[in-house]
Structure formats: structure tokens, C-alpha cells
Design an enzyme around this catalytic site. Sequence first.
Site, PDB file in Angstrom:
ATOM      1  N   THR A 104       4.642 -62.773 -31.337  1.00 23.17           N
ATOM      2  CA  THR A 104       5.474 -62.056 -32.309  1.00 23.17           C
ATOM      3  C   THR A 104       6.783 -61.576 -31.692  1.00 23.17           C
ATOM      4  O   THR A 104       6.861 -61.356 -30.477  1.00 23.17           O
ATOM      5  CB  THR A 104       4.675 -60.840 -32.849  1.00 23.17           C
ATOM      6  OG1 THR A 104       5.555 -59.982 -33.558  1.00 23.17           O
ATOM      7  CG2 THR A 104       4.070 -60.013 -31.718  1.00 23.17           C
ATOM      8  N   ASP A 105       7.762 -61.359 -32.542  1.00 18.80           N
ATOM      9  CA  ASP A 105       9.030 -60.772 -32.080  1.00 18.80           C
ATOM     10  C   ASP A 105       8.867 -59.288 -31.744  1.00 18.80           C
ATOM     11  O   ASP A 105       9.740 -58.691 -31.102  1.00 18.80           O
ATOM     12  CB  ASP A 105      10.137 -60.958 -33.136  1.00 18.80           C
ATOM     13  CG  ASP A 105       9.821 -60.339 -34.492  1.00 18.80           C
ATOM     14  OD1 ASP A 105       8.698 -59.813 -34.681  1.00 18.80           O
ATOM     15  OD2 ASP A 105      10.692 -60.391 -35.380  1.00 18.80           O
ATOM     16  N   GLU A 106       7.719 -58.700 -32.162  1.00 21.35           N
ATOM     17  CA  GLU A 106       7.545 -57.255 -31.940  1.00 21.35           C
ATOM     18  C   GLU A 106       7.422 -56.915 -30.458  1.00 21.35           C
ATOM     19  O   GLU A 106       7.593 -55.766 -30.071  1.00 21.35           O
ATOM     20  CB  GLU A 106       6.346 -56.737 -32.742  1.00 21.35           C
ATOM     21  CG  GLU A 106       6.516 -57.036 -34.211  1.00 21.35           C
ATOM     22  CD  GLU A 106       5.568 -56.300 -35.134  1.00 21.35           C
ATOM     23  OE1 GLU A 106       5.082 -55.225 -34.770  1.00 21.35           O
ATOM     24  OE2 GLU A 106       5.325 -56.828 -36.238  1.00 21.35           O
ATOM     25  N   LYS A 133       0.110 -57.743 -27.722  1.00 22.61           N
ATOM     26  CA  LYS A 133       0.646 -59.109 -27.810  1.00 22.61           C
ATOM     27  C   LYS A 133       1.530 -59.395 -26.586  1.00 22.61           C
ATOM     28  O   LYS A 133       1.515 -60.507 -26.052  1.00 22.61           O
ATOM     29  CB  LYS A 133       1.449 -59.308 -29.098  1.00 22.61           C
ATOM     30  CG  LYS A 133       0.628 -59.306 -30.369  1.00 22.61           C
ATOM     31  CD  LYS A 133      -0.392 -60.437 -30.455  1.00 22.61           C
ATOM     32  CE  LYS A 133       0.226 -61.793 -30.701  1.00 22.61           C
ATOM     33  NZ  LYS A 133      -0.821 -62.829 -30.963  1.00 22.61           N
TER      34      LYS A 133
END
Length: 335
Positions: free
Chosen positions: A123-125, A154
Site C-alpha cells: 500500500t501507499d500508506e 505493511k
Amino acid sequence: MKLLITGGAGFIGANFILYWMNHHPDDSIVNFDKLTYAGNLENLKTLEGNSRYTFVKGDITDGSCVDRAMDGVDTIVHFAAESHVDRSITEPAPFVTTNIIGTQVLLNAAVKHKVKRFHHVSTDEVFGSLELHSKEKFNEQTRYDPRSPYAASKAGSDHLVHAYFVTYGLPVTITNCSNNFGPYQFPEKFIPLAITNIIEGKKVPVYGDGLYVRDWLYVEDHCRAIELVLQSGKAGETYCVGGLSDDISNIGVIKKITHMMGKDESVIEFVKDRPGHDRRYAIDWSKIRRELGWKPEYDFDSWLEKTIVWYKENKAWWKHVKTGEYQTYYKQQYG
Ligand code: NAD
Ligand code: TYD
């Protein structure tokens, strides 16, 4: 080719399996999934009885079960995760267990089985939060700065995947993508929650001032990106994948949805903000476009319209999902 898909009964995993089965008629798929609250085999009921498709109920933290499922597998696409930020705030432990330990168990088995490709869906998070109104975007060089237990777990998994490439020579690839939307998304996430609440005549809860920005990626565009990375991506590389939503706020998304569904903005209900809420995400996907020729197929509005139609036409699917455990969670989250 034989693929092992982890988390294939979830939102993106199920869309990916349906996409792959359609586009690769010579391949077979093993779907390995624990069937948590987010896993739903109804997503894949069109594949029942298909000799190219096998379902294995298992936990990615269970080494012997993973080992058995990996027999004869060429390629792994790893979707399985605890995936909802709000749940990670309420109870972080399963995020560490599944997202970090589970990924490490899979990586070990992949080395042992000498798989040809381990693709990790991230994820971009992991990159943290961008300033509102800035022009900055995340790219493959952005420093990791996770800010929620979900994002941190992540990030941990991404580091492990990269470490297995460097240390053991496992041929890995990673995609860090933005917020997906589309069919079969569990209606605790923002867009399906909004659409289904509006159909049910309920209010749509909007956190804080609603001026948070996400980069919206249609799930089928994401599936095509993973397909291209599997086919032509380079081992050891990361690719950022994003959509065409052009810095739209959550309020902006809801206004589009209400307009498309013929409702007015009275459905919006501002509620207490999420702790540590990331202000803005935006993805620079020029690397995957330049190197692999990927780009989103349509703009955000077109995909959003299609998604609304899907939820209108598949009421039985989400009404079934919006019962039981989901109801308990919903009450705890929104009162
Ligand atoms: P999801 O929550 O809909 O599905 C997750 C699936 O993993 C479920 O089927 C669940 O049963 C399974 N699972 C959970 N724990 C497991 C375990 N221990 N062992 C085996 N299976 C287990 O998630 P999603 O939205 O489809 O996301 C898929 C992947 O994409 C995740 O890794 C997520 O971090 C990543 N991602 C999602 C988004 C998004 O917008 N949804 C954006 C970026 C990245
Ligand atoms: P979400 O779908 O949970 O994805 P993520 O937290 O991974 O970005 O949320 C998307 C955005 O919508 C995020 O800014 C939080 C906001 N949001 C609401 O305003 N209300 C809600 O009920 C939910 C679930 C999310």
C-alpha cells in the site's frame, strides 16, 4: 503456470482471481485464505467446479499448511492481510501477526519451494501522509513513514520481502498501490459504505472535516498492473500504482456519489475523526507507465458510476455481508 493467491477470497484477491482465470486459460490457481470476516467465497462462486481452481482454507502464519499449498507453485501473489486502518487502531495485534509474521512464513516457504516469482501487494500508506494542496506525490524512492498500525505492519512486510531478495535471492516484486474501489469491496471501506448506506436510506459517516484526500484506483486497473509486473517486472523492484482521481477530498467523493445516485448532500453526517488520520495520499505512477506501459483505463467518474451500478445490481451480496460480525463492528465504530 500454477499460481498461489493468498487472500483470494477478499476484495482485491477475488477480483484478481476472476481476472486471471478469464485472461489466462492455461493457468491454474490455488486460492489460500483463512476466511476472516473479510473473506467471502461468494465472490468466487462462478468458479465452483472449475478444474483450474482450488480453494484451500488456511492461515498464512501456519507453516506446514503453507508448505503443502505451495507444492508445484510457480508464482505467488500475496494479498492476504488485515487491511482496515480503523480495525488496526482498535486492535493492532492481528495486523502484526498476519501482515508481518504471515508474510515471513510465506517467504520462507517460497525460498524452500524455489518459486519463480513472489509478488507482494502493498500500500501507499507505508509512505505516511502528504500535505494538503502540495504537488508532492509518493514514488518508489519515497522514505517509509507509516503512521497507523496497519501501515506499520505493511511496511514491516515490505522490508521482509525486500530482505529475502537481497539475502536469499528470492525473485520478488512489490506493488505499492493507492485506495482501491470496485465490485466485492467489503462495505466497511469508504466508497462501498457510502453507496450501500445511501441505497439503504442511511446517512454516510464522514470523518473530521472530510477534507482528506485519497488517490482512487479502480480494482481492475490494479489487477492489470499486477499482471504486467508478473509478466515483465524486474525481480527486486517496486512499482507504485495509482489512479486518476486528481486530489479529490472525501467530501468531493461523497458529493459525486450522491449526485450520481440522485440524492442531495443531506445524507452526509460528520463524525468524530480517526486518530492519526493521514491527510493526503497521491501516487506518481510514472515508473510503471514508462517501464511496463501501464495506465488506468478510464477516469475516476466512469469507474465510480460502474461501481455504483454494481452495488445496485448486487444487493443480495452486500446485504448478506452487512450482517453478523459486521453489524457488531459497525455499532462499535459509529455508535
Ligand atoms: P481484504 O481485507 O478485502 O481481504 C483480505 C483477505 O485476506 C481476506 O479474504 C481474508 O480472509 C484473508 N486473510 C486475512 N488474514 C489471513 C491469514 N492470516 N491467512 C490467510 N488469509 C488471510 O483486503 P483487500 O482490500 O482485498 O486488500 C488485499 C491486499 O491489498 C492487502 O494486502 C492490502 O494491504 C493491500 N492493499 C489494499 C488496498 C485497498 O484499497 N483495499 C490498497 C492498497 C493495498
Ligand atoms: P478507508 O476506505 O478506510 O481507506 P484508508 O483508511 O485505507 O484510506 O477510508 C478512506 C478515507 O475515507 C479515509 O480518509 C477515511 C475516510 N472515511 C470516512 O470519512 N468515513 C468512513 O466511514 C470511513 C470508513 C472512511
